[in-house]
Write an enzyme that holds these catalytic residues in place. Structure first.
Site, PDB file in Angstrom:
ATOM      1  N   CYS A 140       0.832  -1.204   0.000  1.00 21.62           N
ATOM      2  CA  CYS A 140       0.000   0.000   0.000  1.00 21.62           C
ATOM      3  C   CYS A 140       0.867   1.254   0.000  1.00 21.62           C
ATOM      4  CB  CYS A 140      -0.936   0.007   1.207  1.00 21.62           C
ATOM      5  SG  CYS A 140      -2.037   1.449   1.252  1.00 21.62           S
ATOM      6  N   CYS A 143      -0.544   4.085   2.135  1.00 23.86           N
ATOM      7  CA  CYS A 143      -0.353   3.873   3.572  1.00 23.86           C
ATOM      8  C   CYS A 143       1.086   4.155   3.995  1.00 23.86           C
ATOM      9  CB  CYS A 143      -0.691   2.429   3.954  1.00 23.86           C
ATOM     10  SG  CYS A 143      -2.275   1.813   3.353  1.00 23.86           S
ATOM     11  N   ASP A 144       2.041   3.677   3.201  1.00 17.19           N
ATOM     12  CA  ASP A 144       3.428   3.622   3.661  1.00 17.19           C
ATOM     13  C   ASP A 144       4.410   4.483   2.872  1.00 17.19           C
ATOM     14  OD1 ASP A 144       2.636   1.753   5.587  1.00 17.19           O
ATOM     15  OD2 ASP A 144       2.865   0.091   4.186  1.00 17.19           O
TER      16      ASP A 144
END
Length: 315
Positions: A140, A143-144
């Site tokens: 992701c 997300c990261d």
């Protein structure tokens, strides 16, 4: 009816942000929710070290901490949280039947499905090692990606999602190397052109990932292979992103619920309703676009509110 059959007003299958949020709302509405946590209690976030985009945590929070907090909040309002997972369902009649661990039979007035989706990985031992270590493997970028600001990363994939994530990373990272395993993209032409026109994205067509390299704790590079020449070489990188798709955890529902070609549950737009009255869905089991904790929680709330209205209309 057998004594072993349990009657439940609101059953929630799954325990990620969607499931626990649905439980909070259902419990506060006196629906006496019973939640089965599934094979991965807490969902995908339990494998995420740092979550910095969840509102209300200015310093960030770990995925496990976050899920423990939401679970405790659901329990505080009376949710019956249980171990176990749904192995079979029968939604053909007015009573929604669900079997837990192939043994326990439940008869439910409403069912909220929040079984999520599982990211697909290449399956390399080195990939799984650094994924489990939280040392630089992710599925992701949204997300990261922030953790790799001004660094060099590698992403594997060929579809629209891979192109979108590569483009997202290009705005954060110094260099993005995109490994496409075949001789052409599966993405739409406009998405392909977007990555081809981005200066700091290097695209290597017809290349495989041989190994994720590192020092045992964190990723330091990727060994790739040119499938045309069989040449192997190393790409320096601190992050390795896999964007080869997700598999929704919906197999047991396919005989009763309308799914798309990939297996995501199709909900009535603007609601959490499925094609079966009294059965609702929240989170990544239906969402192949956003796949964020906050959107999962939002649709979990919708599912509980829709279930509450469904029950009220029956009274």
């Amino acid at each position: 009816m057998s004594d072993s059959i349990e009657k439940i007003k609101c059953l929630i299958i799954g325990s990620g942000p969607a499931g626990y949020t649905a439980a909070i709302y259902a419990a506060r509405a006196n629906m006496n929710p019973v939640l089965y946590q599934g094979t991965q209690p807490g969902g995908q976030l339990t494998t995420t070290n740092e979550v910095e985009n969840w509102p209300g945590n200015p310093e960030g929070i770990t995925g496990p901490q976050m899920m423990i907090g939401i679970e405790e909040q659901a329990k505080r309002f009376g949710t019956d949280v249980r171990d176990g997972w749904a192995t079979k369902v029968d939604f053909s009649g007015d009573i929604h039947k669900v079997w837990i661990n192939d043994e326990k039979e439940l008869h439910c007035e409403t069912v909220i499905i929040s079984t999520g989706a599982t990211a697909k990985y290449l399956g390399l031992p080195s990939e799984q090692h650094y994924l489990n270590m939280g040392g630089g493997v992710s599925a992701c970028a949204v997300c990261d990606g922030f953790f790799y600001r001004n660094q060099e990363v590698v992403i594997v994939g060929a579809g629209d999602s891979a192109c979108e994530e590569a483009h997202y990373l290009s705005k954060l990272c110094k260099k993005v190397t995109m490994l496409v395993r075949s001789e052409k993209f599966r993405a739409s032409k406009i998405m392909e052109q977007r990555v081809r026109n981005t200066e700091n994205i290097t695209i290597l067509m017809n290349h495989d990932t041989v190994e994720v390299l590192g020092d045992g704790q964190v990723v330091t590079g990727v060994k790739a292979k040119n499938k045309t020449t069989n040449e192997e070489f190393e790409i320096p990188a601190t992050g390795f992103f896999v964007a080869i798709g997700h598999k929704p955890n919906t197999d047991i529902f396919k005989d009763y619920l309308t799914l798309d070609e990939t297996g995501y549950i199709i909900n009535t737009p603007g609601t959490a309703k499925t094609n079966v009255a009294g059965v609702f869905v929240g989170g990544d089991a239906a969402d192949h676009v956003y796949r964020q904790a906050i959107t999962a929680a939002g649709t979990g709330c919708m599912a509980a509110l829709d279930a509450e209205r469904y029950l009220a209309a029956k009274e």
